[in-house]
Design a protein around this motif. Structure first.
Motif, PDB file in Angstrom:
ATOM      1  N   TYR A 163      -6.260   5.169   8.492  1.00  7.38           N
ATOM      2  CA  TYR A 163      -5.625   3.888   8.203  1.00  7.38           C
ATOM      3  C   TYR A 163      -6.408   3.054   7.199  1.00  7.38           C
ATOM      4  O   TYR A 163      -6.083   1.882   6.977  1.00  7.38           O
ATOM      5  N   LYS A 164      -7.431   3.641   6.576  1.00  6.15           N
ATOM      6  CA  LYS A 164      -8.197   2.901   5.578  1.00  6.15           C
ATOM      7  C   LYS A 164      -7.254   2.456   4.462  1.00  6.15           C
ATOM      8  O   LYS A 164      -6.396   3.216   4.029  1.00  6.15           O
ATOM      9  N   GLY A 165      -7.408   1.221   4.031  1.00  7.63           N
ATOM     10  CA  GLY A 165      -6.486   0.650   3.072  1.00  7.63           C
ATOM     11  C   GLY A 165      -5.501  -0.285   3.752  1.00  7.63           C
ATOM     12  O   GLY A 165      -4.791  -1.039   3.086  1.00  7.63           O
ATOM     13  N   LYS A 166      -5.464  -0.229   5.076  1.00  6.74           N
ATOM     14  CA  LYS A 166      -4.658  -1.145   5.867  1.00  6.74           C
ATOM     15  C   LYS A 166      -5.577  -1.967   6.769  1.00  6.74           C
ATOM     16  O   LYS A 166      -6.723  -1.601   7.013  1.00  6.74           O
ATOM     17  N   VAL A 167      -5.068  -3.068   7.270  1.00  8.17           N
ATOM     18  CA  VAL A 167      -5.781  -3.852   8.283  1.00  8.17           C
ATOM     19  C   VAL A 167      -5.431  -3.244   9.640  1.00  8.17           C
ATOM     20  O   VAL A 167      -4.273  -2.928   9.911  1.00  8.17           O
ATOM     21  N   ASN A 205       1.959  -9.871  24.215  1.00  4.97           N
ATOM     22  CA  ASN A 205       1.580 -10.662  23.044  1.00  4.97           C
ATOM     23  C   ASN A 205       1.186  -9.749  21.883  1.00  4.97           C
ATOM     24  O   ASN A 205       1.594  -9.965  20.734  1.00  4.97           O
ATOM     25  N   LEU A 206       0.395  -8.722  22.190  1.00  5.46           N
ATOM     26  CA  LEU A 206      -0.006  -7.785  21.148  1.00  5.46           C
ATOM     27  C   LEU A 206       1.205  -7.048  20.585  1.00  5.46           C
ATOM     28  O   LEU A 206       1.326  -6.881  19.366  1.00  5.46           O
ATOM     29  N   GLU A 207       2.092  -6.608  21.456  1.00  6.80           N
ATOM     30  CA  GLU A 207       3.274  -5.879  21.000  1.00  6.80           C
ATOM     31  C   GLU A 207       4.159  -6.756  20.123  1.00  6.80           C
ATOM     32  O   GLU A 207       4.679  -6.295  19.092  1.00  6.80           O
ATOM     33  N   THR A 208       4.332  -8.020  20.488  1.00  5.98           N
ATOM     34  CA  THR A 208       5.157  -8.928  19.693  1.00  5.98           C
ATOM     35  C   THR A 208       4.591  -9.104  18.292  1.00  5.98           C
ATOM     36  O   THR A 208       5.319  -9.032  17.286  1.00  5.98           O
ATOM     37  N   VAL A 209       3.273  -9.326  18.203  1.00  6.42           N
ATOM     38  CA  VAL A 209       2.643  -9.508  16.898  1.00  6.42           C
ATOM     39  C   VAL A 209       2.714  -8.204  16.103  1.00  6.42           C
ATOM     40  O   VAL A 209       2.986  -8.217  14.890  1.00  6.42           O
ATOM     41  N   TYR A 210       2.498  -7.074  16.759  1.00  2.00           N
ATOM     42  CA  TYR A 210       2.583  -5.784  16.082  1.00  2.00           C
ATOM     43  C   TYR A 210       3.942  -5.593  15.421  1.00  2.00           C
ATOM     44  O   TYR A 210       4.037  -5.211  14.246  1.00  2.00           O
ATOM     45  N   ARG A 211       5.000  -5.884  16.136  1.00  2.00           N
ATOM     46  CA  ARG A 211       6.351  -5.725  15.581  1.00  2.00           C
ATOM     47  C   ARG A 211       6.577  -6.651  14.389  1.00  2.00           C
ATOM     48  O   ARG A 211       7.296  -6.310  13.447  1.00  2.00           O
ATOM     49  N   ASP A 212       5.938  -7.820  14.416  1.00  2.00           N
ATOM     50  CA  ASP A 212       6.096  -8.782  13.326  1.00  2.00           C
ATOM     51  C   ASP A 212       5.333  -8.396  12.064  1.00  2.00           C
ATOM     52  O   ASP A 212       5.769  -8.739  10.956  1.00  2.00           O
ATOM     53  N   VAL A 213       4.184  -7.723  12.210  1.00  2.00           N
ATOM     54  CA  VAL A 213       3.302  -7.509  11.046  1.00  2.00           C
ATOM     55  C   VAL A 213       3.174  -6.053  10.613  1.00  2.00           C
ATOM     56  O   VAL A 213       2.527  -5.769   9.606  1.00  2.00           O
ATOM     57  N   LYS A 214       3.779  -5.121  11.337  1.00  2.00           N
ATOM     58  CA  LYS A 214       3.569  -3.709  11.007  1.00  2.00           C
ATOM     59  C   LYS A 214       4.068  -3.330   9.618  1.00  2.00           C
ATOM     60  O   LYS A 214       3.619  -2.334   9.041  1.00  2.00           O
ATOM     61  N   ASP A 215       4.981  -4.137   9.065  1.00  2.00           N
ATOM     62  CA  ASP A 215       5.472  -3.872   7.708  1.00  2.00           C
ATOM     63  C   ASP A 215       4.662  -4.594   6.641  1.00  2.00           C
ATOM     64  O   ASP A 215       5.037  -4.589   5.462  1.00  2.00           O
ATOM     65  N   GLY A 259       1.344  -3.921   6.127  1.00  2.00           N
ATOM     66  CA  GLY A 259       0.110  -3.160   5.943  1.00  2.00           C
ATOM     67  C   GLY A 259      -0.861  -3.319   7.089  1.00  2.00           C
ATOM     68  O   GLY A 259      -2.082  -3.314   6.884  1.00  2.00           O
ATOM     69  N   VAL A 260      -0.333  -3.463   8.302  1.00  2.00           N
ATOM     70  CA  VAL A 260      -1.165  -3.620   9.495  1.00  2.00           C
ATOM     71  C   VAL A 260      -0.839  -2.504  10.486  1.00  2.00           C
ATOM     72  O   VAL A 260       0.330  -2.196  10.730  1.00  2.00           O
ATOM     73  N   GLU A 261      -1.873  -1.904  11.042  1.00  2.00           N
ATOM     74  CA  GLU A 261      -1.719  -0.907  12.102  1.00  2.00           C
ATOM     75  C   GLU A 261      -2.396  -1.419  13.367  1.00  2.00           C
ATOM     76  O   GLU A 261      -3.423  -2.092  13.293  1.00  2.00           O
ATOM     77  N   PHE A 262      -1.815  -1.107  14.512  1.00  2.00           N
ATOM     78  CA  PHE A 262      -2.441  -1.393  15.799  1.00  2.00           C
ATOM     79  C   PHE A 262      -2.828  -0.074  16.451  1.00  2.00           C
ATOM     80  O   PHE A 262      -2.054   0.883  16.435  1.00  2.00           O
ATOM     81  N   VAL A 263      -4.025  -0.041  17.033  1.00  2.00           N
ATOM     82  CA  VAL A 263      -4.488   1.124  17.796  1.00  2.00           C
ATOM     83  C   VAL A 263      -5.165   0.606  19.060  1.00  2.00           C
ATOM     84  O   VAL A 263      -6.004  -0.302  18.990  1.00  2.00           O
TER      85      VAL A 263
END
Length: 203
Positions: A81-85, A104-114, A116-120
């Motif tokens: 995922y280097k190159g992404k936050v 809360n994490l899932e809601t933010v993930y759905r909002d920002v995944k487009d 350039g953000v990845e959640f792990v």
């Protein structure tokens, strides 16, 4: 040998009860905020009044190699995922604060995944993947989590970067694969967005 007197028995019972209460309090505190210390070490973190610690660009530590099998049997390598936050969240299904922040994490993930953000996630201290999978299903978690029941992945972090006893913990990894922010507490949507915003704005 004579039997213990009633008063001595009561004292012993009181001490045992007090010990059990203390042990329970320690267990609870270890899966709540965990404090603001990362266990020493010079990692350049500056902790704000909101409990979020940040590191200036150019002074950040590299995230260690984090790869392996996920809760659902897949494979993840954070280096991909280097190159992404990257938002990295450490959690366990047994941890009440983790349950409090999951949606809360899932809601933010759905909002920002487009953007350039990845959640792990890193799932820890769950003896069976099925416990972690049930947690993900209950809270609708759609991003992957590495299955790390013994905490070996957390021990790869540079001393002072992540406290293995502080569950939940969340780190923000910048586009260069370096640790930009950290909090050792359950997150609201607002606080997570505030952690992300300055790192996303970096060029």
């Amino acid at each position: 040998m004579s039997a213990a007197s009633p008063s001595r028995t009561r004292v012993r019972a009181t001490l045992l009860t007090a010990g059990a209460v203390a042990a329970a309090a320690l267990t609870l505190s270890s899966c709540s905020s965990g404090g603001t210390s990362g266990g020493g070490g010079n990692t350049n973190f500056v902790t704000g009044t909101d409990g979020v610690a940040t590191v200036a660009k150019g002074e950040r530590a590299d995230v260690p190699e984090l790869s392996g099998t996920t809760v659902d049997g897949g494979q993840v390598n954070v280096a991909d995922y280097k190159g992404k936050v990257v938002v990295l969240n450490v959690w366990g299904s047994w941890c009440p604060p983790c349950r409090a922040e999951a949606k809360n994490l899932e809601t933010v993930y759905r909002d920002v995944k487009d953007q350039g953000v990845e959640f792990v996630g890193i799932n820890t201290r769950d003896p069976k993947p099925s416990l972690a999978k049930a947690f993900e299903k209950e809270f609708g978690v759609s991003y992957p989590s590495l299955y790390d029941p013994t905490g070996k992945l957390m021990l790869r972090f540079k001393k002072g970067t992540l406290n293995p006893q502080a569950i939940p913990s969340t780190l923000i990894i910048d586009r260069e694969g370096k640790i930009a922010a950290r909090t050792l507490q359950a997150l609201s949507e607002e606080k997570l967005r505030a952690m992300l915003k300055p790192v996303l704005a970096e060029k």
